[in-house]
Design a protein around this motif. Structure first.
Motif, PDB file in Angstrom:
ATOM      1  N   ASN A   1       0.841  -1.312   0.078  1.00 31.79           N
ATOM      2  CA  ASN A   1       0.210  -0.050  -0.244  1.00 31.79           C
ATOM      3  C   ASN A   1       0.951   1.311  -0.023  1.00 31.79           C
ATOM      4  O   ASN A   1       0.443   2.119   0.604  1.00 31.79           O
ATOM      5  N   PHE A   2       1.988   1.295  -0.604  1.00 23.45           N
ATOM      6  CA  PHE A   2       2.861   2.263  -0.932  1.00 23.45           C
ATOM      7  C   PHE A   2       2.036   3.616  -1.381  1.00 23.45           C
ATOM      8  O   PHE A   2       1.556   3.120  -2.562  1.00 23.45           O
ATOM      9  N   LEU A   3       2.276   4.773  -0.962  1.00 29.97           N
ATOM     10  CA  LEU A   3       1.629   5.822  -1.644  1.00 29.97           C
ATOM     11  C   LEU A   3       0.010   5.743  -1.684  1.00 29.97           C
ATOM     12  O   LEU A   3      -0.548   6.504  -2.320  1.00 29.97           O
ATOM     13  N   GLY A   4      -0.523   4.774  -0.952  1.00 36.54           N
ATOM     14  CA  GLY A   4      -1.867   4.635  -1.161  1.00 36.54           C
ATOM     15  C   GLY A   4      -2.596   3.786  -2.201  1.00 36.54           C
ATOM     16  O   GLY A   4      -3.572   4.058  -2.241  1.00 36.54           O
ATOM     17  N   VAL A   5      -1.492   3.258  -3.131  1.00 42.05           N
ATOM     18  CA  VAL A   5      -2.149   2.715  -4.070  1.00 42.05           C
ATOM     19  C   VAL A   5      -2.762   1.404  -4.020  1.00 42.05           C
ATOM     20  O   VAL A   5      -3.831   0.859  -4.586  1.00 42.05           O
ATOM     21  N   GLY A   6      -2.093   0.492  -3.131  1.00 40.83           N
ATOM     22  CA  GLY A   6      -2.291  -0.697  -2.872  1.00 40.83           C
ATOM     23  C   GLY A   6      -2.404  -1.736  -4.105  1.00 40.83           C
ATOM     24  O   GLY A   6      -1.793  -1.313  -5.226  1.00 40.83           O
ATOM     25  N   ALA A   7      -3.030  -3.037  -3.782  1.00 36.97           N
ATOM     26  CA  ALA A   7      -2.994  -4.075  -4.679  1.00 36.97           C
ATOM     27  C   ALA A   7      -4.411  -4.518  -5.152  1.00 36.97           C
ATOM     28  O   ALA A   7      -4.494  -5.442  -5.966  1.00 36.97           O
ATOM     29  N   GLY A   8      -5.378  -3.695  -4.866  1.00 33.12           N
ATOM     30  CA  GLY A   8      -6.659  -3.869  -5.332  1.00 33.12           C
ATOM     31  C   GLY A   8      -7.031  -3.450  -6.681  1.00 33.12           C
ATOM     32  O   GLY A   8      -5.975  -3.429  -7.421  1.00 33.12           O
ATOM     33  N   THR A   9      -8.178  -3.166  -7.035  1.00 30.72           N
ATOM     34  CA  THR A   9      -8.676  -2.808  -8.154  1.00 30.72           C
ATOM     35  C   THR A   9      -7.975  -1.520  -8.766  1.00 30.72           C
ATOM     36  O   THR A   9      -7.595  -1.335  -9.853  1.00 30.72           O
ATOM     37  N   LYS A  10      -7.703  -0.629  -7.708  1.00 26.48           N
ATOM     38  CA  LYS A  10      -7.012   0.725  -7.883  1.00 26.48           C
ATOM     39  C   LYS A  10      -5.673   0.522  -8.376  1.00 26.48           C
ATOM     40  O   LYS A  10      -5.011   0.991  -9.323  1.00 26.48           O
ATOM     41  N   GLY A  11      -5.047  -0.410  -7.654  1.00 26.89           N
ATOM     42  CA  GLY A  11      -3.589  -0.666  -8.049  1.00 26.89           C
ATOM     43  C   GLY A  11      -3.441  -1.449  -9.206  1.00 26.89           C
ATOM     44  O   GLY A  11      -2.548  -0.990 -10.042  1.00 26.89           O
ATOM     45  N   GLN A  12      -4.424  -2.341  -9.485  1.00 32.27           N
ATOM     46  CA  GLN A  12      -4.076  -2.990 -10.721  1.00 32.27           C
ATOM     47  C   GLN A  12      -4.469  -2.183 -11.990  1.00 32.27           C
ATOM     48  O   GLN A  12      -3.813  -2.177 -13.058  1.00 32.27           O
TER      49      GLN A  12
END
Length: 472
Positions: A347-358
């Motif tokens: 969750n670096f910089l609040g991006v994450g690995a969820g839909t938003k990050g992908q």
């Protein structure tokens, strides 16, 4: 009548279009074979060779590493020999036969030694096809259309490297082992058809001292063939200039800063492509939980935009030179490479690995595909431009055989070096400190390539051919 039909049937076989298609198809196939074995190697090692799975990672690394390693010493030798022959077709056919034998050794996997031998043979034959294919491509395209030709060829080369794993993984998962191997064997069959169909123009560049027979006398010629401006030494002066020894190819090329910048471009590009092959599948599986199909499709995000833009970028290079497009392309790539490592479970910089990050990851990949259009093939183009500039100043600088094959042996050596360093550097960083630092290293490499391109690359349109050469 028969002669007229023969000339019509042979005209398309000697056309520049067929030469370009043959060279491009060969370059695509050789690079397709490099990446094709990536997802299929574990099956070969564990199922066909019945080796313990603990050996899989080591043997996979070695079999990928050895192909690039063998290309480095082979390239200068092949380039030197290729410049000694006037034929492009014969070396291409020999390399294709060697590549086919190597592919069959790898596919049949009779034992581990045969697989190693097959990969070595693929590496040597692929190096020959690369060098001669590129030389044939530049001869057919000519200086005026060099940017477009090399840009399009670069797209197909990268397409081969990136689509090889996608095709083999999908076919192995959805069909079976031998159906998967049918794809590269079919490509090799198409290469055979194209190379046997191709007719070379017999262009002899022999120096003819006189159009008059030795025994004949030209009554219109002066008794003393002399030029008052040089004290009657024209004939001897010309003979001496024709017989002037050529300077060493490598000593000439490596005395110019643009050569080093061009080779850095080639190596950096190859490192990044092979580094993606090594790290992206594992990262996407571990961070996003992706399966083979979406992992394979992410490579298309890099490739498709570049292929679409390749002709436009080639046109731009042919008109304004290489410095601006290449330097800006590498500069814009640096932050994109850095950001590739941001979307993760940390969750670096609040991006994450969820839909938003992908979604952010996919958008970055597509942006890279667009930006990479401006750096793809730039190193090869710069080396070729440098060679043409030197020959323009001194036609005998590289000897009567020219230097096209040796130029492309330099690019092949640099590309092979990248294929070796890419998996080693990015793989080691991803394993020890994480994918983020692997992509950060690629960002730093892009910055270095941008600086060297800005300092040394050509800031003008390449040398144009004369009208007569263009039409021939």
């Amino acid at each position: 009548m028969e002669t007229e039909n023969e000339s019509k049937s042979s005209s398309w076989r000697a056309s520049k279009t067929l030469l370009v298609v043959t060279a491009t198809l060969g370059l695509f196939t050789e690079n397709f074979l490099y990446g094709f074995v990536v997802p299929i190697l574990p099956y070969m090692i564990e199922v066909r060779l019945k080796l313990d799975p603990s050996y899989t990672q080591r043997l996979t690394t070695e079999l990928l590493f050895i192909m690039g390693l063998i290309s480095m010493p082979a390239a200068p030798i092949i380039g030197h020999l290729a410049d000694k022959t006037t034929s492009r077709k014969i070396p291409l056919i020999i390399s294709l036969i060697g590549c086919t034998i190597g592919t069959l050794l790898v596919a049949t996997t009779p034992n581990l030694y045969a697989v190693y031998a097959g990969r070595i043979l693929q590496g040597i034959a692929g190096t020959g096809a690369w060098i001669v294919g590129f030389a044939m491509l530049t001869d057919a395209a000519g200086s005026k259309h060099l940017g477009k030709a090399l840009g399009s060829a670069g797209s197909f080369i990268t397409a081969g490297v990136l689509t090889g794993p996608v095709v083999s993984g999908a076919l192995l998962q959805w069909t079976n082992y031998w159906t998967a191997w049918a794809a590269p064997l079919a490509l090799l069959g198409l290469c055979f058809i194209a190379r046997f169909a191709m007719l070379e123009e017999t262009t002899t560049k022999e120096i003819k001292p006189s159009t008059v027979d030795d025994g004949a006398v030209d009554e219109t010629a002066p008794l003393i063939a002399a030029d008052s401006s040089n004290g009657g030494q024209t004939i001897h002066g010309n003979e001496e200039s024709k017989q002037a020894p050529s300077r060493g190819f490598y000593s000439v090329m490596f005395s110019i800063g643009s050569t080093y910048a061009a080779l850095l471009n080639v190596t950096a590009f190859s490192m990044i492509i092979s580094g993606f092959d090594t790290t992206l599948p594992v990262h996407l599986r571990d961070e996003f939980g992706w399966r083979p199909a979406p992992i394979g499709s992410i490579f298309l995000g890099i490739q498709v935009p570049s292929m679409i833009m390749a002709p436009m970028v080639g046109w731009l290079r042919d008109r304004i030179g290489l410095r601006w497009p290449t330097a800006l392309g590498w500069l814009c790539s640096a932050p994109l490479f850095w950001f590739l490592g941001v979307p993760s479970q940390d969750n670096f910089l609040g991006v994450g690995a969820g839909t938003k990050g992908q979604a952010a990851f996919v958008a970055t990949i597509i942006a890279l595909g667009i930006i990479w259009s401006f750096v793809r093939g730039a190193g090869t183009f710069q080396l070729t431009t440098t060679m043409h500039e030197l020959k323009e100043k001194d036609p005998n600088v590289f000897g009567p055989g020219g230097a096209s094959s040796r130029v492309f042996s330099l690019t092949e050596t640099s590309f092979a070096l990248g294929l070796v360093l890419g998996p080693l550097v990015t793989g080691a960083l991803a394993d020890t400190v994480g994918f983020y630092w692997a992509t950060t290293a690629l960002a730093v490499l892009s910055g270095l390539a941008s600086i060297s391109s800005w300092i040394f690359f050509t800031h003008k349109a390449p040398i144009k051919e004369a009208e007569g050469e263009e039409e021939s």
